[in-house]
Write an enzyme that holds these catalytic residues in place. Sequence first.
Site, PDB file in Angstrom:
ATOM      1  N   ASP A  67       0.822  -1.213   0.000  1.00  0.00           N
ATOM      2  CA  ASP A  67       0.000   0.000   0.000  1.00  0.00           C
ATOM      3  C   ASP A  67       0.857   1.265   0.000  1.00  0.00           C
ATOM      4  O   ASP A  67       2.074   1.216   0.231  1.00  0.00           O
ATOM      5  CB  ASP A  67      -0.964   0.005   1.195  1.00  0.00           C
ATOM      6  N   ASN A 136      -8.212  -4.090  14.201  1.00  0.00           N
ATOM      7  CA  ASN A 136      -9.571  -4.356  13.695  1.00  0.00           C
ATOM      8  C   ASN A 136      -9.567  -5.378  12.557  1.00  0.00           C
ATOM      9  O   ASN A 136     -10.554  -5.531  11.850  1.00  0.00           O
ATOM     10  CB  ASN A 136     -10.227  -3.051  13.223  1.00  0.00           C
ATOM     11  N   HIS A 138      -7.567  -5.343   9.898  1.00  0.00           N
ATOM     12  CA  HIS A 138      -7.204  -4.902   8.548  1.00  0.00           C
ATOM     13  C   HIS A 138      -5.886  -5.539   8.103  1.00  0.00           C
ATOM     14  O   HIS A 138      -5.000  -5.800   8.919  1.00  0.00           O
ATOM     15  CB  HIS A 138      -7.191  -3.364   8.415  1.00  0.00           C
ATOM     16  N   GLU A 143      -9.867  -2.172   5.253  1.00  0.00           N
ATOM     17  CA  GLU A 143     -10.558  -2.026   6.532  1.00  0.00           C
ATOM     18  C   GLU A 143     -11.776  -2.948   6.577  1.00  0.00           C
ATOM     19  O   GLU A 143     -12.207  -3.469   5.543  1.00  0.00           O
ATOM     20  CB  GLU A 143     -11.014  -0.566   6.684  1.00  0.00           C
TER      21      GLU A 143
HETATM   22  C1  F6R Z   1       1.433  -1.809   6.296  1.00  0.00           C
HETATM   23  C2  F6R Z   1       0.051  -2.242   6.338  1.00  0.00           C
HETATM   24  C3  F6R Z   1      -0.748  -2.377   7.595  1.00  0.00           C
HETATM   25  C4  F6R Z   1       0.035  -2.843   8.827  1.00  0.00           C
HETATM   26  C5  F6R Z   1      -0.882  -2.918  10.061  1.00  0.00           C
HETATM   27  C6  F6R Z   1      -0.111  -3.289  11.318  1.00  0.00           C
HETATM   28  O1  F6R Z   1       1.906  -1.739   4.971  1.00  0.00           O
HETATM   29  O2  F6R Z   1      -0.469  -2.440   5.302  1.00  0.00           O
HETATM   30  O3  F6R Z   1      -1.838  -3.241   7.348  1.00  0.00           O
HETATM   31  O4  F6R Z   1       0.592  -4.101   8.559  1.00  0.00           O
HETATM   32  O5  F6R Z   1      -1.507  -1.697  10.261  1.00  0.00           O
HETATM   33  O6  F6R Z   1       0.768  -2.249  11.627  1.00  0.00           O
HETATM   34  P1  F6R Z   1       1.867  -2.392  12.784  1.00  0.00           P
HETATM   35  O7  F6R Z   1       2.858  -3.402  12.307  1.00  0.00           O
HETATM   36  O8  F6R Z   1       2.458  -1.018  12.906  1.00  0.00           O
HETATM   37  O9  F6R Z   1       1.148  -2.844  14.021  1.00  0.00           O
END
Ligand code: F6R
Length: 245
Positions: A67, A136, A138, A143
């Site tokens: 992303d 959540n 994602h 989301e």
């Molecule tokens: C990152 C991404 C997100 C993260 C998720 C967890 O490219 O796409 O889905 O993997 O938000 O983030 P952390 O590792 O900071 O807890």
Amino acid sequence: MDIIKVKDHEELNSVAAKIVIEKVKKNPNATIGFATGGTPLGTYKKMIEDHRQNKTSYRNIRSFNLDEYVGLTPENPNSYRFYMEKNLFSHIDIQKSNIHFPDGTKIDLERECTNYETSIKRFGGIDLQILGIGRNGHIGFNEPGTPFDSQTHIVELTPSTRQANARYFMSINDVPTHALTMGIATILKSKEILLLAFGEEKTEAIHRLMTGDIDEKFPASVLQKHPKVTIVADSKALSEVIASA
Ligand code: F6R
């Protein structure tokens, strides 16, 4: 699903890095899907260490990131492209032309999303996709409520995601409102998935991912349908799964 339970963050980093390194050694032309966020940072550090010590080469791998924010250039320190350069790519021998990101600065973002899907396909799909998980559920910026058949698309970030990511920006107002993300279907097409989770803030998410209903309300639950998922997590993240086993 294969579960690898690790004792701490250090071990998570070593185990996850080893999986990626083995994949690259076995297939020097592998296509790897990368994630940003806090969780994989240590894994990338271990890969850099190994590259320096053991000369594992990334010269011919292709990378596709999950992303990117809309409106941030690669030079912007908050862009995911910048994160990957700083935390991995500039320290290994990957060729610049093999690095792929959805470009959130393009005028025609819809077309950019279609082009991103096409280039993933052109390289034969993703061999190994690294994922983190949001509280959540994602994955990428998908989301709750994202259709399971979604391809790379534009998302409007939820207030909670913008809030969670605000720690990296000067203020919440600087956090972009939109992002481009691989869709759930894009992620599911990866041949292999490596999901990393650490700490008690991920306990509930890991429990729902592994044992909950497969439901668009909890995007990561879709991984139950994938034939080759490895979850590397510490005992805190796995505590509810262990308790309910
Ligand atoms: C990152 C991404 C997100 C993260 C998720 C967890 O490219 O796409 O889905 O993997 O938000 O983030 P952390 O590792 O900071 O807890």
